[in-house]
Design an enzyme around this catalytic site. Sequence first.
Site, PDB file in Angstrom:
ATOM      1  N   ASN A  34       0.847  -1.182   0.000  1.00  0.00           N
ATOM      2  CA  ASN A  34       0.000   0.000   0.000  1.00  0.00           C
ATOM      3  C   ASN A  34       0.889   1.241   0.000  1.00  0.00           C
ATOM      4  OD1 ASN A  34       0.499   1.009   2.756  1.00  0.00           O
ATOM      5  ND2 ASN A  34      -0.619  -0.810   3.451  1.00  0.00           N
ATOM      6  N   ASN A  84      -8.895  -7.293   9.121  1.00  0.00           N
ATOM      7  CA  ASN A  84      -8.937  -7.907   7.799  1.00  0.00           C
ATOM      8  C   ASN A  84      -9.187  -9.414   7.820  1.00  0.00           C
ATOM      9  OD1 ASN A  84      -6.376  -5.598   7.194  1.00  0.00           O
ATOM     10  ND2 ASN A  84      -8.382  -5.439   6.279  1.00  0.00           N
ATOM     11  N   ARG A 104      -0.610 -11.455   1.914  1.00  0.00           N
ATOM     12  CA  ARG A 104      -1.542 -11.565   3.038  1.00  0.00           C
ATOM     13  C   ARG A 104      -2.448 -12.793   2.935  1.00  0.00           C
ATOM     14  NH1 ARG A 104      -4.022  -6.586   5.994  1.00  0.00           N
ATOM     15  NH2 ARG A 104      -4.020  -8.253   7.536  1.00  0.00           N
ATOM     16  N   ARG A 151      -8.975  -2.983  -2.412  1.00  0.00           N
ATOM     17  CA  ARG A 151      -8.709  -4.287  -1.809  1.00  0.00           C
ATOM     18  C   ARG A 151      -9.888  -5.260  -1.923  1.00  0.00           C
ATOM     19  NH1 ARG A 151      -4.429  -4.701   1.627  1.00  0.00           N
ATOM     20  NH2 ARG A 151      -2.757  -3.318   0.997  1.00  0.00           N
ATOM     21  N   HIS A 180      -8.505   1.087   2.268  1.00  0.00           N
ATOM     22  CA  HIS A 180      -9.545   0.314   2.960  1.00  0.00           C
ATOM     23  C   HIS A 180     -10.597   1.303   3.453  1.00  0.00           C
ATOM     24  CE1 HIS A 180      -6.815  -3.315   4.186  1.00  0.00           C
ATOM     25  NE2 HIS A 180      -7.715  -3.747   3.314  1.00  0.00           N
ATOM     26  N   ASP A 182     -12.022   1.392   6.248  1.00  0.00           N
ATOM     27  CA  ASP A 182     -11.831   1.808   7.644  1.00  0.00           C
ATOM     28  C   ASP A 182     -10.718   2.842   7.821  1.00  0.00           C
ATOM     29  OD1 ASP A 182      -9.496   0.298   7.506  1.00  0.00           O
ATOM     30  OD2 ASP A 182     -10.053  -1.111   9.077  1.00  0.00           O
ATOM     31  N   CYS A 273      -7.663  -0.987  12.547  1.00  0.00           N
ATOM     32  CA  CYS A 273      -7.116  -2.111  11.777  1.00  0.00           C
ATOM     33  C   CYS A 273      -6.633  -3.225  12.702  1.00  0.00           C
ATOM     34  CB  CYS A 273      -5.930  -1.669  10.936  1.00  0.00           C
ATOM     35  SG  CYS A 273      -6.292  -0.366   9.774  1.00  0.00           S
TER      36      CYS A 273
HETATM   37  N1  ARG Z   1      -0.074  -3.538   5.732  1.00  0.00           N
HETATM   38  C1  ARG Z   1      -1.462  -3.927   5.799  1.00  0.00           C
HETATM   39  C2  ARG Z   1      -2.003  -4.099   4.381  1.00  0.00           C
HETATM   40  O1  ARG Z   1      -1.610  -3.371   3.513  1.00  0.00           O
HETATM   41  C3  ARG Z   1      -2.262  -2.931   6.558  1.00  0.00           C
HETATM   42  C4  ARG Z   1      -3.700  -3.338   6.778  1.00  0.00           C
HETATM   43  C5  ARG Z   1      -4.514  -2.293   7.461  1.00  0.00           C
HETATM   44  N2  ARG Z   1      -5.787  -2.789   7.780  1.00  0.00           N
HETATM   45  C6  ARG Z   1      -6.938  -2.105   7.687  1.00  0.00           C
HETATM   46  N3  ARG Z   1      -8.034  -2.667   8.122  1.00  0.00           N
HETATM   47  N4  ARG Z   1      -7.007  -0.932   7.126  1.00  0.00           N
HETATM   48  O2  ARG Z   1      -2.797  -4.943   4.106  1.00  0.00           O
END
Ligand code: ARG
Length: 281
Positions: A34, A84, A104, A151, A180, A182, A273
């Site tokens: 990201n 997530n 992930r 995402r 995201h 959130d 998160c």
């Molecule tokens: N480094 C993680 C990703 O890019 C951060 C996730 C953050 N989570 C969230 N719910 N915004 O997936």
Amino acid sequence: MQTTMQPTSERSASRVAALLMCAPSAYDLLYEINAWMHLSDKPDKQLAWRQWEQLYHTLTEQIGIPVRLIEQASEAPDMVFTANAGLPLPGKQIVLSRFRHPERQVEEPYFDQWFREQGYTVHLLPSDCAFEGEGDAFLVDGLIVAGYRKRTDICAHRYLSQLTGLEVLSLELVDDRWYHLDTCFLPLGGRLVAYYPEAFDWYARRVIEQHFETIPVSPEEALKFACNSVVIGKQVAMPAGCPILRFYLEERGYTVYEVPMSEFIKSGGACKCLVLYLLDE
Ligand code: ARG
């Protein structure tokens, strides 16, 4: 908040019964998926641990919500971001995430196993349909509010509406920094939300304004992850350094606890998160 909203706001507030968190024993920055992540600016692991503990302490001791824990898998440096894992639904059900990035996807079996062990019914999306759980979808007052494009794919929204019979408000995210839902949209109970308008396309902004009473978040505080706060009834755990949103919330009777989140923001996440809302059974 208007009195007519009181019953629904109380109902939705009481529905979060516990949180799922993952202590950062293997947290690291080993790839860039990201706009916030830079291999040249890795988190300080000791400081990250202290910040996570402060969030845990704020939630359990000050806010007083039970926290369940899942152990971090050594090959999953982002597993700390339990938002997530999936989207919990009433009646001990969860729609498990299908992560966009292979980095992930390794988390999926661990979350799958945890929820099955707790007796959840686990719903799986088609394998080609990306969905990143509560990072991109919230249950808000009888609606599902969901983000897409970065995402989560729109096919996940159709799946959620068919599974639940609920209306899904599909909101397009247009800025890579708010990848995201959130990160830029904060449900505050009932039909009150805070959000960062520039993260959304014009149509999504209109949909938000039509369905919710809104508090706009400034660009400066959006960049400090103001929207990425944990809301339990009238108590809020908020990333440190967002005095304007804090002021607006206190004015409305919320109690705000600030938590420093610098080491998680380096990975593109903050308070919300690091937390998954588990619902009443
Ligand atoms: N480094 C993680 C990703 O890019 C951060 C996730 C953050 N989570 C969230 N719910 N915004 O997936």
